[in-house]
Design an enzyme around this catalytic site. Structure first.
Site, short mmCIF file in Angstrom:
data_model
loop_
_atom_site.label_atom_id
_atom_site.label_comp_id
_atom_site.label_asym_id
_atom_site.label_seq_id
_atom_site.Cartn_x
_atom_site.Cartn_y
_atom_site.Cartn_z
N ASP A 152 0.83 -1.20 0.00
CA ASP A 152 0.00 0.00 0.00
C ASP A 152 0.87 1.26 0.00
O ASP A 152 2.10 1.19 0.03
CB ASP A 152 -0.92 -0.05 1.23
CG ASP A 152 -2.30 0.53 0.94
OD1 ASP A 152 -2.47 1.20 -0.09
OD2 ASP A 152 -3.21 0.31 1.77
N TRP A 189 -3.05 3.47 -5.87
CA TRP A 189 -4.32 4.17 -6.13
C TRP A 189 -4.36 4.97 -7.42
O TRP A 189 -5.34 5.66 -7.70
CB TRP A 189 -4.75 5.04 -4.95
CG TRP A 189 -4.43 4.45 -3.62
CD1 TRP A 189 -4.68 3.17 -3.24
CD2 TRP A 189 -3.80 5.08 -2.51
NE1 TRP A 189 -4.26 2.97 -1.95
CE2 TRP A 189 -3.71 4.14 -1.48
CE3 TRP A 189 -3.31 6.37 -2.29
CZ2 TRP A 189 -3.14 4.43 -0.23
CZ3 TRP A 189 -2.74 6.67 -1.06
CH2 TRP A 189 -2.67 5.69 -0.05
N ASP A 207 -10.07 3.59 -3.37
CA ASP A 207 -10.82 2.47 -2.81
C ASP A 207 -12.24 2.41 -3.36
O ASP A 207 -12.95 3.41 -3.40
CB ASP A 207 -10.86 2.58 -1.28
CG ASP A 207 -9.49 2.40 -0.66
OD1 ASP A 207 -8.48 2.47 -1.41
OD2 ASP A 207 -9.41 2.20 0.55
C1 GLA Z 1 -5.91 1.61 1.54
C2 GLA Z 1 -6.08 0.59 0.42
C3 GLA Z 1 -7.18 -0.39 0.76
C4 GLA Z 1 -6.87 -1.08 2.08
C5 GLA Z 1 -6.65 -0.03 3.17
C6 GLA Z 1 -6.15 -0.66 4.46
O1 GLA Z 1 -7.04 2.43 1.66
O2 GLA Z 1 -6.35 1.22 -0.80
O3 GLA Z 1 -7.35 -1.34 -0.26
O4 GLA Z 1 -5.73 -1.87 1.92
O5 GLA Z 1 -5.70 0.93 2.77
O6 GLA Z 1 -5.92 0.30 5.44
#
Ligand code: GLA
Length: 383
Positions: A152, A189, A207
């Site tokens: 991440d 992202w 997300d």
């Molecule tokens: C980010 C990621 C999610 C998840 C969260 C966990 O938002 O994009 O997919 O892994 O962190 O905290």
């Protein structure tokens, strides 16, 4: 003198402290999009060894493993303090038995085990992460029997593009150096053109949310990078978040769009409590076969004759195409695929969700499509 000059140049190039030359991530994994389950969207930080084992058991008992879902991925909120050697431990008591034992029991179910960390010092939920411990953490994961690393991008403030790139590539090289085949899932992202040489997956979007508009938006953003998809690298519009926020028709649309996008099919849902009708959707083998097609191509838009009524095409290794008729409007509508857009005058048509052959078309094929629904066709040119 000339000879010494070359030796000097070589020494400078190889001197310690220089970034390693770019090394593509090619360890034979993810030749088709990975399939599995991820803990985050259904359980957030309410994760434990027991929960992960229960979900893995459900994956098996529901027939999902046999349908191809193999990776069980423990997302954020597991990583505790580092020990005296700098190795991560798992938080107590939720993971009291340790991660190696958990991985072993997942393997015992003929499944693969994935874990989560982050490029910075802390994860998005403020647990320990891998910055400056990349080599130790990759080796720890390998020692535990991890098969998949989701990496991440937290904490996200104030990091330069150069730093992002070098941190993600540091972890890639650390994973390769362990010698254990671990799939590397970048969760940054948004796409960068260095992602395909760095990870097997790149999250192209923020997300995902369990609602139709968000799902369609993620599909659109992800479609912009279709040209990069190939065996070993896939664009990742995020998980199959099947939490009950959409209708059965919309979940069928969701699954179809992810399948034709050659997206990873990672279910994020409580498998003991799936929304009605979605288990059948997740297990539909002809749709999964389109996702897993070895040519590894991602669908592109072929037509939108009327706003919101779209035709998407994904070429398959057999020479056939998967054609998606997508109705993005609140009214039922007829959508037409024109074989001429592929240079075809006659072709055979199969309706994949109906599991029914629809004869020959020349060159137009029209089908009624439900509001926010899809019709998925498999078409083959005829002489
Ligand atoms: C980010 C990621 C999610 C998840 C969260 C966990 O938002 O994009 O997919 O892994 O962190 O905290």
């Amino acid at each position: 003198m000339v000879r010494y000059g070359w030796i000097l140049l070589l020494l400078v190039l190889l001197a310690p402290g220089r970034p390693a030359p770019v090394q593509a991530l090619d360890n034979g994994l993810a030749l088709t999009p990975p399939m599995g389950w991820n803990s985050w969207y259904a359980f957030r930080c309410n994760v434990s060894s027991d929960l992960i084992r229960d979900q893995a058991r459900a994956l098996v008992s529901l027939g999902l493993r046999e349908a191809g879902y193999r990776y069980v991925v423990l997302d954020d909120c597991w990583s505790g303090e580092r020990d005296a050697d700098g190795r991560l431990t798992a938080v107590y008591p939720r993971f009291a038995g340790g991660i190696a034992a958990l991985a072993q029991s997942i393997h015992g179910m003929r499944l693969k085990f994935g874990i989560y960390s982050s490029r910075g010092p802390r994860t998005c939920m403020d647990f320990h992460a891998s910055q400056d411990y990349e080599a130790i953490d990759a080796q720890t994961f390998a020692d535990w029997g991890v098969d998949y690393v989701k990496y991440d991008n937290c904490p996200w403030e104030g990091v330069s593009e150069d730093e992002l790139r070098s941190r993600y590539q540091l972890m890639r090289d650390a994973i390769l150096a362990t010698g254990r085949p671990m799939l590397y899932s970048l969760s940054m992202w948004s796409f960068r053109d260095w992602h395909p040489e760095t990870g097997h997956l790149s999250r192209t979007t923020f997300d995902i949310e369990d609602n139709r508009d968000n799902m369609l938006n993620r599909f659109d953003v992800n479609a912009a990078y279709a040209a990069y998809a190939r065996p070993g690298y896939w664009n990742d519009p995020d998980v199959l978040y099947f939490g009950g926020g959409m209708t059965t028709t919309e979940y069928q649309t969701y699954f179809t769009l992810w399948a034709v996008s050659a997206a990873p099919l990672m279910i994020s849902a409580d498998l003991r409590n799936l929304p009605p009708g979605t288990l059948e959707i997740l297990r539909q083998r002809e749709v999964i076969a389109i996702n897993q097609d070895p040519a590894g191509r991602q669908a592109v838009q072929l037509a939108e004759a009327v706003p919101g009524l779209q035709v998407w095409g994904k070429p398959l290794s057999s020479g056939e195409w998967a054609i998606t008729l997508l109705n993005r409007t609140p009214a039922p509508a007829d959508i037409t695929f024109d074989g001429g857009s592929l240079g075809w005058s006659r072709y055979r048509v199969r309706d994949v969700w109906a599991r029914a052959d629809r004869g020959t078309a020349e060159p137009l094929f029209t089908a009624p499509v439900a509001p926010y629904g899809v019709v998925l066709l498999r078409v083959r040119a005829l002489p």
